[in-house]
Design a protein around this motif. Structure first.
Motif, PDB file in Angstrom:
ATOM      1  N   LEU A 120      18.634  -4.543  30.251  1.00 28.52           N
ATOM      2  CA  LEU A 120      19.000  -3.292  29.588  1.00 28.52           C
ATOM      3  C   LEU A 120      20.413  -2.841  29.931  1.00 28.52           C
ATOM      4  O   LEU A 120      20.942  -3.171  30.995  1.00 28.52           O
ATOM      5  N   ALA A 121      20.974  -2.070  29.019  1.00 30.51           N
ATOM      6  CA  ALA A 121      22.217  -1.345  29.256  1.00 30.51           C
ATOM      7  C   ALA A 121      21.864   0.132  29.125  1.00 30.51           C
ATOM      8  O   ALA A 121      21.310   0.554  28.109  1.00 30.51           O
ATOM      9  N   VAL A 122      22.141   0.907  30.167  1.00 27.38           N
ATOM     10  CA  VAL A 122      21.810   2.326  30.164  1.00 27.38           C
ATOM     11  C   VAL A 122      23.072   3.117  29.840  1.00 27.38           C
ATOM     12  O   VAL A 122      24.109   2.931  30.473  1.00 27.38           O
ATOM     13  N   LEU A 123      22.949   3.992  28.842  1.00 26.88           N
ATOM     14  CA  LEU A 123      24.086   4.796  28.422  1.00 26.88           C
ATOM     15  C   LEU A 123      24.158   6.097  29.211  1.00 26.88           C
ATOM     16  O   LEU A 123      23.161   6.542  29.786  1.00 26.88           O
ATOM     17  N   LYS A 124      25.322   6.713  29.186  1.00 26.17           N
ATOM     18  CA  LYS A 124      25.553   7.968  29.902  1.00 26.17           C
ATOM     19  C   LYS A 124      24.571   9.056  29.458  1.00 26.17           C
ATOM     20  O   LYS A 124      24.156   9.891  30.247  1.00 26.17           O
ATOM     21  N   ASN A 125      24.169   9.029  28.184  1.00 20.74           N
ATOM     22  CA  ASN A 125      23.248  10.033  27.659  1.00 20.74           C
ATOM     23  C   ASN A 125      21.781   9.682  27.922  1.00 20.74           C
ATOM     24  O   ASN A 125      20.883  10.355  27.436  1.00 20.74           O
ATOM     25  N   GLY A 126      21.524   8.617  28.686  1.00 18.37           N
ATOM     26  CA  GLY A 126      20.164   8.250  29.056  1.00 18.37           C
ATOM     27  C   GLY A 126      19.483   7.235  28.157  1.00 18.37           C
ATOM     28  O   GLY A 126      18.419   6.719  28.487  1.00 18.37           O
ATOM     29  N   VAL A 127      20.075   6.923  27.027  1.00 19.11           N
ATOM     30  CA  VAL A 127      19.483   5.942  26.104  1.00 19.11           C
ATOM     31  C   VAL A 127      19.546   4.570  26.758  1.00 19.11           C
ATOM     32  O   VAL A 127      20.547   4.191  27.360  1.00 19.11           O
ATOM     33  N   ARG A 128      18.455   3.833  26.620  1.00 16.45           N
ATOM     34  CA  ARG A 128      18.373   2.486  27.193  1.00 16.45           C
ATOM     35  C   ARG A 128      18.376   1.485  26.042  1.00 16.45           C
ATOM     36  O   ARG A 128      17.521   1.521  25.169  1.00 16.45           O
ATOM     37  N   LEU A 129      19.356   0.585  26.072  1.00 19.84           N
ATOM     38  CA  LEU A 129      19.501  -0.419  25.017  1.00 19.84           C
ATOM     39  C   LEU A 129      19.132  -1.792  25.537  1.00 19.84           C
ATOM     40  O   LEU A 129      19.393  -2.113  26.701  1.00 19.84           O
ATOM     41  N   ILE A 130      18.531  -2.592  24.669  1.00 18.96           N
ATOM     42  CA  ILE A 130      18.293  -3.988  25.002  1.00 18.96           C
ATOM     43  C   ILE A 130      19.649  -4.682  24.957  1.00 18.96           C
ATOM     44  O   ILE A 130      20.323  -4.667  23.929  1.00 18.96           O
ATOM     45  N   ASN A 131      20.048  -5.252  26.075  1.00 20.21           N
ATOM     46  CA  ASN A 131      21.395  -5.821  26.184  1.00 20.21           C
ATOM     47  C   ASN A 131      21.435  -7.233  25.605  1.00 20.21           C
ATOM     48  O   ASN A 131      21.742  -8.202  26.283  1.00 20.21           O
ATOM     49  N   ARG A 132      21.107  -7.297  24.333  1.00 24.12           N
ATOM     50  CA  ARG A 132      21.126  -8.558  23.601  1.00 24.12           C
ATOM     51  C   ARG A 132      21.621  -8.232  22.193  1.00 24.12           C
ATOM     52  O   ARG A 132      20.911  -7.600  21.413  1.00 24.12           O
ATOM     53  N   PRO A 133      22.840  -8.632  21.851  1.00 21.55           N
ATOM     54  CA  PRO A 133      23.355  -8.302  20.518  1.00 21.55           C
ATOM     55  C   PRO A 133      22.544  -8.984  19.426  1.00 21.55           C
ATOM     56  O   PRO A 133      22.014 -10.078  19.618  1.00 21.55           O
ATOM     57  N   LYS A 134      22.422  -8.292  18.297  1.00 22.37           N
ATOM     58  CA  LYS A 134      21.710  -8.885  17.168  1.00 22.37           C
ATOM     59  C   LYS A 134      22.373  -8.434  15.882  1.00 22.37           C
ATOM     60  O   LYS A 134      23.071  -7.424  15.861  1.00 22.37           O
ATOM     61  N   GLN A 135      22.164  -9.190  14.839  1.00 19.91           N
ATOM     62  CA  GLN A 135      22.718  -8.809  13.546  1.00 19.91           C
ATOM     63  C   GLN A 135      22.094  -7.495  13.116  1.00 19.91           C
ATOM     64  O   GLN A 135      20.898  -7.277  13.277  1.00 19.91           O
ATOM     65  N   SER A 136      22.939  -6.626  12.603  1.00 23.73           N
ATOM     66  CA  SER A 136      22.502  -5.307  12.171  1.00 23.73           C
ATOM     67  C   SER A 136      23.308  -4.942  10.943  1.00 23.73           C
ATOM     68  O   SER A 136      24.529  -4.890  11.000  1.00 23.73           O
ATOM     69  N   TYR A 137      22.639  -4.673   9.870  1.00 22.78           N
ATOM     70  CA  TYR A 137      23.340  -4.323   8.641  1.00 22.78           C
ATOM     71  C   TYR A 137      23.317  -2.819   8.409  1.00 22.78           C
ATOM     72  O   TYR A 137      23.595  -2.350   7.326  1.00 22.78           O
ATOM     73  N   ILE A 138      23.003  -2.063   9.447  1.00 21.28           N
ATOM     74  CA  ILE A 138      22.896  -0.615   9.327  1.00 21.28           C
ATOM     75  C   ILE A 138      24.282   0.015   9.194  1.00 21.28           C
ATOM     76  O   ILE A 138      24.592   0.651   8.204  1.00 21.28           O
ATOM     77  N   MET A 139      25.139  -0.128  10.204  1.00 20.51           N
ATOM     78  CA  MET A 139      26.489   0.444  10.168  1.00 20.51           C
ATOM     79  C   MET A 139      27.556  -0.624  10.402  1.00 20.51           C
ATOM     80  O   MET A 139      28.640  -0.544   9.864  1.00 20.51           O
ATOM     81  N   GLU A 140      27.268  -1.553  11.263  1.00 21.45           N
ATOM     82  CA  GLU A 140      28.197  -2.619  11.624  1.00 21.45           C
ATOM     83  C   GLU A 140      27.444  -3.942  11.524  1.00 21.45           C
ATOM     84  O   GLU A 140      26.238  -3.962  11.318  1.00 21.45           O
ATOM     85  N   ASP A 141      28.158  -5.044  11.703  1.00 19.35           N
ATOM     86  CA  ASP A 141      27.524  -6.360  11.620  1.00 19.35           C
ATOM     87  C   ASP A 141      26.610  -6.645  12.806  1.00 19.35           C
ATOM     88  O   ASP A 141      25.663  -7.413  12.699  1.00 19.35           O
ATOM     89  N   VAL A 142      26.935  -6.027  13.953  1.00 20.84           N
ATOM     90  CA  VAL A 142      26.199  -6.299  15.188  1.00 20.84           C
ATOM     91  C   VAL A 142      25.743  -4.985  15.793  1.00 20.84           C
ATOM     92  O   VAL A 142      26.478  -3.996  15.776  1.00 20.84           O
ATOM     93  N   GLY A 143      24.524  -4.979  16.321  1.00 19.47           N
ATOM     94  CA  GLY A 143      24.009  -3.783  16.964  1.00 19.47           C
ATOM     95  C   GLY A 143      23.200  -4.132  18.197  1.00 19.47           C
ATOM     96  O   GLY A 143      22.905  -5.301  18.461  1.00 19.47           O
ATOM     97  N   TYR A 144      22.870  -3.106  18.946  1.00 12.95           N
ATOM     98  CA  TYR A 144      22.048  -3.237  20.150  1.00 12.95           C
ATOM     99  C   TYR A 144      20.863  -2.304  19.971  1.00 12.95           C
ATOM    100  O   TYR A 144      21.029  -1.096  19.774  1.00 12.95           O
ATOM    101  N   SER A 145      19.653  -2.860  20.012  1.00 15.83           N
ATOM    102  CA  SER A 145      18.445  -2.088  19.754  1.00 15.83           C
ATOM    103  C   SER A 145      18.126  -1.159  20.917  1.00 15.83           C
ATOM    104  O   SER A 145      18.310  -1.511  22.089  1.00 15.83           O
ATOM    105  N   VAL A 146      17.595   0.007  20.570  1.00 21.98           N
ATOM    106  CA  VAL A 146      17.100   0.931  21.584  1.00 21.98           C
ATOM    107  C   VAL A 146      15.807   0.358  22.134  1.00 21.98           C
ATOM    108  O   VAL A 146      14.946  -0.099  21.389  1.00 21.98           O
ATOM    109  N   SER A 147      15.670   0.384  23.447  1.00 22.57           N
ATOM    110  CA  SER A 147      14.448  -0.102  24.086  1.00 22.57           C
ATOM    111  C   SER A 147      13.262   0.724  23.596  1.00 22.57           C
ATOM    112  O   SER A 147      13.328   1.950  23.553  1.00 22.57           O
ATOM    113  N   ARG A 148      12.232   0.081  23.179  1.00 19.08           N
ATOM    114  CA  ARG A 148      10.997   0.691  22.660  1.00 19.08           C
ATOM    115  C   ARG A 148      11.183   1.387  21.312  1.00 19.08           C
ATOM    116  O   ARG A 148      10.350   2.173  20.905  1.00 19.08           O
TER     117      ARG A 148
END
Length: 123
Positions: free
Chosen positions: A42-70
């Motif tokens: 995981l990568a923990v952000l300053k605001n407390g959000v925990r991200l899975i530290n594995r980049p993946k393709q994401s067509y939401i806003m950018e080509d690559v994104g990091y999913s929120v844990s859970r």
């Protein structure tokens, strides 16, 4: 080059953003944060959000994104100049909307606004 950088695991100090919207008629609301701690997965952000530290393709806003844990449907993305500019534009829209929503116009103010718009329509 940006895509190559974004495909790497996150590091402490990386700046990310997320965009949320409640339905199609809502404003895009940007959140920005920074990686302050890393675990094995995981990568923990300053605001407390925990991200899975594995980049993946994401067509939401950018080509690559990091999913929120859970909450794998929510992605955070590496901050770009485009994202900063879009956030500024959206924040201005929200500010204007909130001002009009909270303002009680007098009849004189309504007449002035009407005259301004009427003059613009006739030009």
């Amino acid at each position: 080059m940006q895509l190559f950088y974004a495909m790497n695991d996150l590091k402490i100090g990386d700046k990310l953003y997320n965009v949320e919207q409640n339905g199609f008629n809502d404003f895009a609301r940007y959140s920005f944060s920074e990686v302050v701690r890393l675990t094995e997965t995981l990568a923990v952000l300053k605001n407390g959000v925990r991200l899975i530290n594995r980049p993946k393709q994401s067509y939401i806003m950018e080509d690559v994104g990091y999913s929120v844990s859970r909450n794998k449907g929510s992605h955070w993305h590496i901050v770009s100049l485009k994202a900063i500019r879009n956030a500024q534009i959206e924040n201005e829209k929200i500010k204007i909307h909130d001002w009009f929503a909270s303002k009680q116009f007098s009849l004189k103010e309504k007449q002035q606004i009407f005259q301004l718009f009427s003059n613009n329509e006739n030009q």
